[in-house]
Enzyme design. Structure first.
Site, short mmCIF file in Angstrom:
data_model
loop_
_atom_site.label_atom_id
_atom_site.label_comp_id
_atom_site.label_asym_id
_atom_site.label_seq_id
_atom_site.Cartn_x
_atom_site.Cartn_y
_atom_site.Cartn_z
N HIS A 1 0.86 -1.19 0.00
CA HIS A 1 0.00 0.00 0.00
C HIS A 1 0.90 1.25 0.00
O HIS A 1 1.92 1.28 0.71
CB HIS A 1 -0.87 -0.03 1.26
CG HIS A 1 -2.08 0.85 1.21
ND1 HIS A 1 -2.02 2.21 1.02
CD2 HIS A 1 -3.40 0.55 1.34
CE1 HIS A 1 -3.23 2.71 1.05
NE2 HIS A 1 -4.10 1.74 1.23
N TYR B 1 -4.94 -5.14 10.39
CA TYR B 1 -5.33 -5.75 9.11
C TYR B 1 -6.79 -6.18 9.17
O TYR B 1 -7.36 -6.37 10.24
CB TYR B 1 -4.40 -6.93 8.77
CG TYR B 1 -4.17 -6.99 7.28
CD1 TYR B 1 -3.42 -6.01 6.65
CD2 TYR B 1 -4.76 -7.96 6.48
CE1 TYR B 1 -3.25 -6.00 5.27
CE2 TYR B 1 -4.58 -7.97 5.11
CZ TYR B 1 -3.83 -6.99 4.51
OH TYR B 1 -3.66 -6.98 3.15
N GLY C 1 0.46 -5.04 1.83
CA GLY C 1 -0.73 -5.34 1.04
C GLY C 1 -0.42 -6.03 -0.28
O GLY C 1 -1.27 -6.71 -0.85
O1 YXS Z 1 11.57 8.91 -0.76
P1 YXS Z 1 11.32 8.70 -2.23
O2 YXS Z 1 10.38 9.66 -2.86
O3 YXS Z 1 12.60 8.47 -3.00
O4 YXS Z 1 10.53 7.28 -2.36
C1 YXS Z 1 11.12 6.11 -1.82
C2 YXS Z 1 10.09 5.47 -0.90
O5 YXS Z 1 9.39 6.42 -0.10
C3 YXS Z 1 9.15 4.86 -1.91
N1 YXS Z 1 8.37 3.78 -1.30
C4 YXS Z 1 7.10 3.89 -0.94
N2 YXS Z 1 6.23 4.92 -1.03
C5 YXS Z 1 4.98 4.71 -0.55
N3 YXS Z 1 4.56 3.55 -0.02
C6 YXS Z 1 5.39 2.49 0.07
N4 YXS Z 1 4.94 1.34 0.55
C7 YXS Z 1 6.73 2.64 -0.39
N5 YXS Z 1 7.84 1.85 -0.43
C8 YXS Z 1 8.82 2.56 -1.00
O6 YXS Z 1 9.97 4.35 -2.94
C9 YXS Z 1 11.20 5.13 -2.97
C10 YXS Z 1 12.37 4.18 -2.86
O7 YXS Z 1 12.28 3.62 -1.59
P2 YXS Z 1 13.59 3.12 -0.83
O8 YXS Z 1 14.66 4.14 -0.97
O9 YXS Z 1 13.17 2.71 0.51
O10 YXS Z 1 13.98 1.83 -1.71
P3 YXS Z 1 14.89 0.59 -1.26
O11 YXS Z 1 15.17 -0.15 -2.52
O12 YXS Z 1 16.01 1.08 -0.42
O13 YXS Z 1 13.96 -0.27 -0.32
C11 YXS Z 1 12.86 -0.94 -0.87
C12 YXS Z 1 11.90 -1.35 0.27
C13 YXS Z 1 10.62 -1.93 -0.34
C14 YXS Z 1 12.62 -2.38 1.18
C15 YXS Z 1 11.59 -0.06 1.09
O14 YXS Z 1 11.15 0.95 0.22
C16 YXS Z 1 10.50 -0.33 2.10
O15 YXS Z 1 10.72 -0.94 3.17
N6 YXS Z 1 9.25 0.14 1.73
C17 YXS Z 1 8.13 -0.03 2.64
C18 YXS Z 1 7.60 -1.47 2.60
C19 YXS Z 1 6.36 -1.56 3.52
O16 YXS Z 1 6.49 -1.42 4.74
N7 YXS Z 1 5.23 -1.70 2.88
C20 YXS Z 1 3.92 -1.80 3.63
C21 YXS Z 1 3.09 -0.57 3.26
S1 YXS Z 1 1.61 -0.54 4.28
C22 YXS Z 1 0.65 -1.82 3.65
O17 YXS Z 1 0.96 -2.42 2.63
C23 YXS Z 1 -0.60 -2.17 4.39
C24 YXS Z 1 -1.34 -0.99 4.91
S2 YXS Z 1 -0.20 -3.29 5.70
O18 YXS Z 1 0.96 -2.71 6.34
O19 YXS Z 1 -1.34 -3.32 6.57
O20 YXS Z 1 0.08 -4.53 5.06
#
Ligand code: YXS
Length: 259
Positions: free
Chosen positions: A64, A138, A108
C-alpha cells in the site's frame, strides 16, 4: 508514463507493474490502472493473466502506498479502499491470475500476490507482512485469506513478527506453488499459462468462482464481525497508527507506545 503495462498474446495476458521509482507501491493511481487492465483483459477474453513487476525490478511491490494511508479515524483497509477493491477484482475475474515473483513483496502486495490463483517465484522472492510494523489493524478478509493458505500459526508469525519469509520457506508453507531459478522463471510461467489457456475457460471460470465461494464459506455471526471491527477501530484511531505512518515518511524506526 503508465504505471501499468499490459499486453495480450493469444489468450495469455500479461500485466506489468511499472513504477520503479516508488518500488511499485500500490498507489490509488497504480491500482486504478491495474483495475482497468484487468477489465480490458476480461473484455478481450483472455484465458489467463500473468501479474508481474517490470524487468529487473528490485521489489515486486512495496505494498500500500503509505503516503495514501488515511490519518487516524478512518479504516485504512475499508471495503472501498483501492487495495481491497483490487483484491476483490482478482478474486472475481473468470480467468486464473498467475503471480510471477522474482523479488521482495511487502504488506498489502503480499495480499495481492496471495489473492492470485497461482504463485511462481524464484529464490529472490520474499514476503513480508507489515501491518504490525506500521500500526495497521489488518482486515478480517485478509487475515482469513492468510489463515486459509498458511495455517493460523504461520499466519500469526508473519503478521506479529513482520519479518520476511524467504522463498524456500514460502514454498514450504504454501505461499509459492513453484520455486524456480530466476533464468527459468519466464519460460516456466509462460508454459504454465499456455497449458491453462488451452483448457476450457467455462470450466475454469466455474471452478474458480466455486473455490472463492467455498473458501469464504466460514459464516461470521454479525456480533463477531462487529467485535472485530471494534478491535480494529481502537487501532486505527490510535496514536501508534499515526506514529507508524509518520515514522515511515520521516524514514526512521517507529516508536510505539501502545495507545
Ligand atoms: O523517498 P522517495 O520519494 O525516494 O521514495 C522512496 C520510498 O518512499 C518509496 N516507497 C514507498 N512509497 C509509498 N509507499 C510504500 N509502501 C513505499 N515503499 C517505498 O519508494 C522510494 C524508494 O524507496 P527506498 O529508498 O526505501 O527503496 P529501497 O530499494 O532502499 O527499499 C525498498 C523497500 C521496499 C525495502 C523499502 O522501500 C520499504 O521498506 N518500503 C516499505 C515497505 C512496507 O512497509 N510496505 C507496507 C506498506 S503498508 C501496507 O501495505 C498495508 C497498509 S499493511 O501494512 O497493513 O500490510
Amino acid at each position: 508514463m503508465p504505471l501499468i503495462l499490459s499486453q495480450l498474446d493469444g489468450f495469455v495476458g500479461t500485466i506489468t507493474m511499472n513504477h520503479p521509482e516508488h518500488r511499485n507501491a500500490l498507489s490509488d493511481q497504480m491500482i486504478s490502472e491495474m483495475f482497468d487492465a484487468f477489465e480490458d483483459m476480461r473484455e478481450r477474453k483472455a484465458r489467463v493473466i500473468v501479474l508481474r513487476a517490470h524487468e529487473g525490478a528490485k521489489v515486486w511491490s512495496a505494498g500500500h502506498d503509505v503516503r495514501e494511508l488515511p490519518m487516524p479515524g478512518r479504516d485504512p483497509l475499508g471495503y472501498d479502499d483501492p487495495l481491497v477493491r483490487i483484491l476483490r477484482e482478482i478474486q472475481h475475474l473468470p480467468m486464473p491470475v498467475i503471480a510471477m515473483i522474482d523479488s521482495s513483496v511487502w504488506g498489502g502486495a503480499c495480499d495481492v500476490a496471495l489473492t492470485c490463483d497461482i504463485l511462481i517465484g524464484t529464490p529472490k522472492a520474499q514476503f513480508t507482512m507489515t501491518p504490525a510494523k506500521i500500526g495497521v489493524p489488518y482486515n478480517p478478509s485478509g487475515l482469513l485469506r492468510f489463515m486459509n493458505i498458511l495455517g493460523i500459526n504461520t499466519a500469526k508469525e508473519m503478521f506479529f513478527s513482520a519479518q520476511p519469509i524467504p522463498a524456500e520457506r514460502a514454498k514450504q508453507v504454501g505461499i509459492l506453488n513453484h520455486l524456480v531459478p530466476s533464468d527459468e522463471l519466464e519460460a516456466f510461467t509462460s508454459d504454465m499459462a499456455e497449458k491453462i489457456s488451452r483448457n476450457s475457460p467455462l470450466s475454469i471460470a466455474a471452478m474458480k468462482e466455486s473455490f472463492r465461494l467455498l473458501g469464504n464459506a466460514s459464516p461470521l455471526p454479525p456480533n463477531m464481525f462487529e467485535r472485530i471491527q471494534g478491535l480494529r477501530r481502537k487501532v486505527y484511531d490510535s496514536q501508534d497508527y499515526k506514529e507508524g505512518i509518520q515514522s515511515f515518511l520521516e524514514k526512521r524506526p517507529p516508536v510505539f507506545v501502545g495507545e
